[in-house]
Design an enzyme around this catalytic site. Sequence first.
Site, PDB file in Angstrom:
ATOM      1  N   GLU A   1       6.184   7.517  87.617  1.00 50.18           N
ATOM      2  CA  GLU A   1       5.328   7.884  88.808  1.00 50.18           C
ATOM      3  C   GLU A   1       3.913   7.971  88.185  1.00 50.18           C
ATOM      4  O   GLU A   1       2.722   7.253  88.863  1.00 50.18           O
ATOM      5  CB  GLU A   1       5.517   9.245  89.388  1.00 50.18           C
ATOM      6  CG  GLU A   1       6.988   9.273  90.182  1.00 50.18           C
ATOM      7  CD  GLU A   1       8.289   9.388  89.144  1.00 50.18           C
ATOM      8  OE1 GLU A   1       7.844  10.074  88.181  1.00 50.18           O
ATOM      9  OE2 GLU A   1       9.189   8.545  89.350  1.00 50.18           O
TER      10      GLU A   1
ATOM     11  N   PRO B   1       3.620  13.430  76.943  1.00 46.85           N
ATOM     12  CA  PRO B   1       4.469  14.753  77.726  1.00 46.85           C
ATOM     13  C   PRO B   1       4.823  15.612  76.897  1.00 46.85           C
ATOM     14  O   PRO B   1       4.501  15.909  75.928  1.00 46.85           O
ATOM     15  CB  PRO B   1       5.772  13.804  77.870  1.00 46.85           C
ATOM     16  CG  PRO B   1       6.052  12.841  76.946  1.00 46.85           C
ATOM     17  CD  PRO B   1       4.526  12.603  76.329  1.00 46.85           C
ATOM     18  N   TRP B   2       5.695  16.620  77.335  1.00 43.15           N
ATOM     19  CA  TRP B   2       6.088  17.829  76.696  1.00 43.15           C
ATOM     20  C   TRP B   2       7.366  17.849  75.850  1.00 43.15           C
ATOM     21  O   TRP B   2       7.613  18.729  75.231  1.00 43.15           O
ATOM     22  CB  TRP B   2       6.108  19.060  77.754  1.00 43.15           C
ATOM     23  CG  TRP B   2       7.044  18.751  78.869  1.00 43.15           C
ATOM     24  CD1 TRP B   2       6.448  18.208  80.160  1.00 43.15           C
ATOM     25  CD2 TRP B   2       8.383  18.702  79.038  1.00 43.15           C
ATOM     26  NE1 TRP B   2       7.493  17.884  80.963  1.00 43.15           N
ATOM     27  CE2 TRP B   2       8.556  18.148  80.398  1.00 43.15           C
ATOM     28  CE3 TRP B   2       9.346  18.749  78.207  1.00 43.15           C
ATOM     29  CZ2 TRP B   2       9.959  17.708  80.741  1.00 43.15           C
ATOM     30  CZ3 TRP B   2      10.844  18.662  78.432  1.00 43.15           C
ATOM     31  CH2 TRP B   2      11.008  18.020  79.982  1.00 43.15           C
TER      32      TRP B   2
ATOM     33  N   GLU C   1      16.493   9.707  86.661  1.00 46.43           N
ATOM     34  CA  GLU C   1      16.412  10.568  85.448  1.00 46.43           C
ATOM     35  C   GLU C   1      16.470  11.885  85.815  1.00 46.43           C
ATOM     36  O   GLU C   1      15.511  12.393  86.512  1.00 46.43           O
ATOM     37  CB  GLU C   1      15.103  10.036  84.680  1.00 46.43           C
ATOM     38  CG  GLU C   1      14.958  10.612  83.287  1.00 46.43           C
ATOM     39  CD  GLU C   1      13.770   9.919  82.385  1.00 46.43           C
ATOM     40  OE1 GLU C   1      12.827   9.752  83.216  1.00 46.43           O
ATOM     41  OE2 GLU C   1      14.130   9.544  81.553  1.00 46.43           O
TER      42      GLU C   1
ATOM     43  N   CYS D   1      14.099  10.827  76.925  1.00 43.77           N
ATOM     44  CA  CYS D   1      13.896   9.847  77.901  1.00 43.77           C
ATOM     45  C   CYS D   1      14.841   8.438  77.410  1.00 43.77           C
ATOM     46  O   CYS D   1      15.346   8.027  78.239  1.00 43.77           O
ATOM     47  CB  CYS D   1      12.448   9.174  77.973  1.00 43.77           C
ATOM     48  SG  CYS D   1      11.848   8.948  76.331  1.00 43.77           S
TER      49      CYS D   1
HETATM   50  P1  ADP Z   1       6.543  14.986  82.955  1.00 49.09           P
HETATM   51  O1  ADP Z   1       7.594  14.860  84.112  1.00 49.09           O
HETATM   52  O2  ADP Z   1       7.464  14.742  81.766  1.00 49.09           O
HETATM   53  O3  ADP Z   1       5.971  16.158  82.905  1.00 49.09           O
HETATM   54  P2  ADP Z   1       4.235  13.525  83.551  1.00 49.09           P
HETATM   55  O4  ADP Z   1       4.287  12.182  83.702  1.00 49.09           O
HETATM   56  O5  ADP Z   1       4.481  14.167  84.842  1.00 49.09           O
HETATM   57  O6  ADP Z   1       5.762  13.708  82.896  1.00 49.09           O
HETATM   58  O7  ADP Z   1       3.412  14.153  82.461  1.00 49.09           O
HETATM   59  C1  ADP Z   1       2.989  13.580  81.345  1.00 49.09           C
HETATM   60  C2  ADP Z   1       1.727  13.730  80.955  1.00 49.09           C
HETATM   61  O8  ADP Z   1       1.008  13.070  82.199  1.00 49.09           O
HETATM   62  C3  ADP Z   1       1.168  15.072  80.788  1.00 49.09           C
HETATM   63  O9  ADP Z   1       0.310  15.160  79.874  1.00 49.09           O
HETATM   64  C4  ADP Z   1       0.578  15.331  82.171  1.00 49.09           C
HETATM   65  O10 ADP Z   1      -0.465  16.321  82.216  1.00 49.09           O
HETATM   66  C5  ADP Z   1      -0.413  13.995  82.518  1.00 49.09           C
HETATM   67  N1  ADP Z   1      -0.492  13.673  83.722  1.00 49.09           N
HETATM   68  C6  ADP Z   1       0.236  14.051  84.913  1.00 49.09           C
HETATM   69  N2  ADP Z   1      -0.247  13.638  86.042  1.00 49.09           N
HETATM   70  C7  ADP Z   1      -1.470  12.897  85.714  1.00 49.09           C
HETATM   71  C8  ADP Z   1      -2.226  12.045  86.398  1.00 49.09           C
HETATM   72  N3  ADP Z   1      -2.304  11.995  87.885  1.00 49.09           N
HETATM   73  N4  ADP Z   1      -3.155  11.476  85.611  1.00 49.09           N
HETATM   74  C9  ADP Z   1      -2.944  11.535  84.365  1.00 49.09           C
HETATM   75  N5  ADP Z   1      -2.207  12.203  83.655  1.00 49.09           N
HETATM   76  C10 ADP Z   1      -1.421  13.028  84.532  1.00 49.09           C
END
Ligand code: ADP
Length: 503
Positions: free
Chosen positions: A247, A166-167, A399, A300
Amino acid sequence: MNRISTNCLPEVAEFLGGSPLKAVIGGKEVESSNREVFATCDPGSQEILAEVAAMQPDDIDCAVRAAAEAFARSGWAQLPPNERGVLLHRFADAVEKRKPIFAQIESLDAGKILGQAEGDVQNFVETMRYYADLAMHVQRRSALAVAGHEAWTVRQPWGPCGFIFPWNFPILLAGWNIAPALAAGNTVVIKPAEDTPLSTIYLGRLAREVGIPDGVINVVPGFGKVAGAALAAHPGLKRMSFTGSPEVGRLIAEACGRNLMPVKLELGGKGAALVFDDVDVEQTADRLVQAITFHAGQVCCDATRWIIHRSIYERLVSACVRRMREVKIGHELDPAAQMGPVVSQKQRDRVLGYLRRGAAEGANVLLAGGEAAVSGRDGFYVKPALLAGSLDNVAAREEIFGPVAFLTSFSDEEEALGLVNRTDYGLANSVWTSDLRRASRVAESMVAGNSWINAHNVFPHGVPYAGINQSGMGGGVLSVETLFDYWRSLSVVRPLENSDPTP
Ligand code: ADP
């Protein structure tokens, strides 16, 4: 959005000047197969830092193949642990030497206060050294005492491992996850978050300079639904590690399940700080406010539910409100700033949305929060906020990932523990009391992966850090077990012959 006007270190300016920045695959810089790029910006000013290659499923395939090839043929997996350790130490030294560069890149990309970004880079260095040393000192072979047989187990690296991050802590989380994998002899493919890909790309380039064989560390920036999904579903990987939202964690686990691939998930949390009436109120207020404003609350394992003994509730609330009003919000490179922006417009909308929904569901607003203005910077700034009331409130259940805590009071220990454990998450909680016997009892009764006493957000190397329930599965990070997770166990057995010499 404008191009960056901030004065950067010359090395950072040179790195960003190479835009569009490419992936690192098999030791080479590679653009995406369809030439797609995306912009990554400074959340403190909305200025574009660089454009970055948006890798496509066929690019991800190349990266996994490169990692598989390096595993099979570069000699990395077969290196004696001390020789691999030398290279990993060299890698750690190179990152440490460039700490100001990494920290500035991380600070600008994530909107993280510069001092905190420096801490994250140092943490990467220490994690790399911790696992490089550990791999040299644990026994990979164990003899088994079995009648009539010579038998032993040996731990072997798995092969190419995938990582999606994540970021909020790009370089720190890279360290926590890839260091044990590399020390164990695996090769890695890393998909950084689209909001913060820069430090990981820089890391991928540096690996080559220090002599880590090509293909051992591959970095594939891109969008989650495209690059991330392709990586998680790739049948050529042997293990997967994901840090992010529950998710997306579910999607990753589903994809890995289809390939029968082991997966480690580090997900969200809704941690509690349980504060008894025998604490030093002013000192506890300092630490709680520090925890919830650290990286603008985008952590988190933060204490986002403060469960406070009713006899000190009013005093603690006013001590916290006073401090939170004084938090200096500013651009992440401003040395006076104590709290930077949140990472994106989406994240700011999310925080503000929860404040609105929490109040609409009847939360008592102790400190309103809301958008913050920083002179001369058009960034995604929010003020710290405190809500209070029933823990059934949406802002107490879900969250938020912002500088927002939800408060409630309690009368006795049993009631308090019930409140702490009333969550689907299970990442980290803290208990605050001067009675250390009570502290241990309560710490052991909190249902989560991690309990802290009189502190929050504590991560020494060697102490396992993992979530349970909606906060994660598949083993954690930071401990000896994490290294073992990156070795598969192989048993070897030979029936003894009559001709074997008796021992
Ligand atoms: P946040 O809400 O912290 O951005 P995410 O779970 O959306 O957390 O993102 C965390 C990581 O998962 C990022 O690197 C994002 O690009 C990646 N990501 C988001 N959607 C998907 C997906 N459908 N499959 C695989 N990786 C994903």
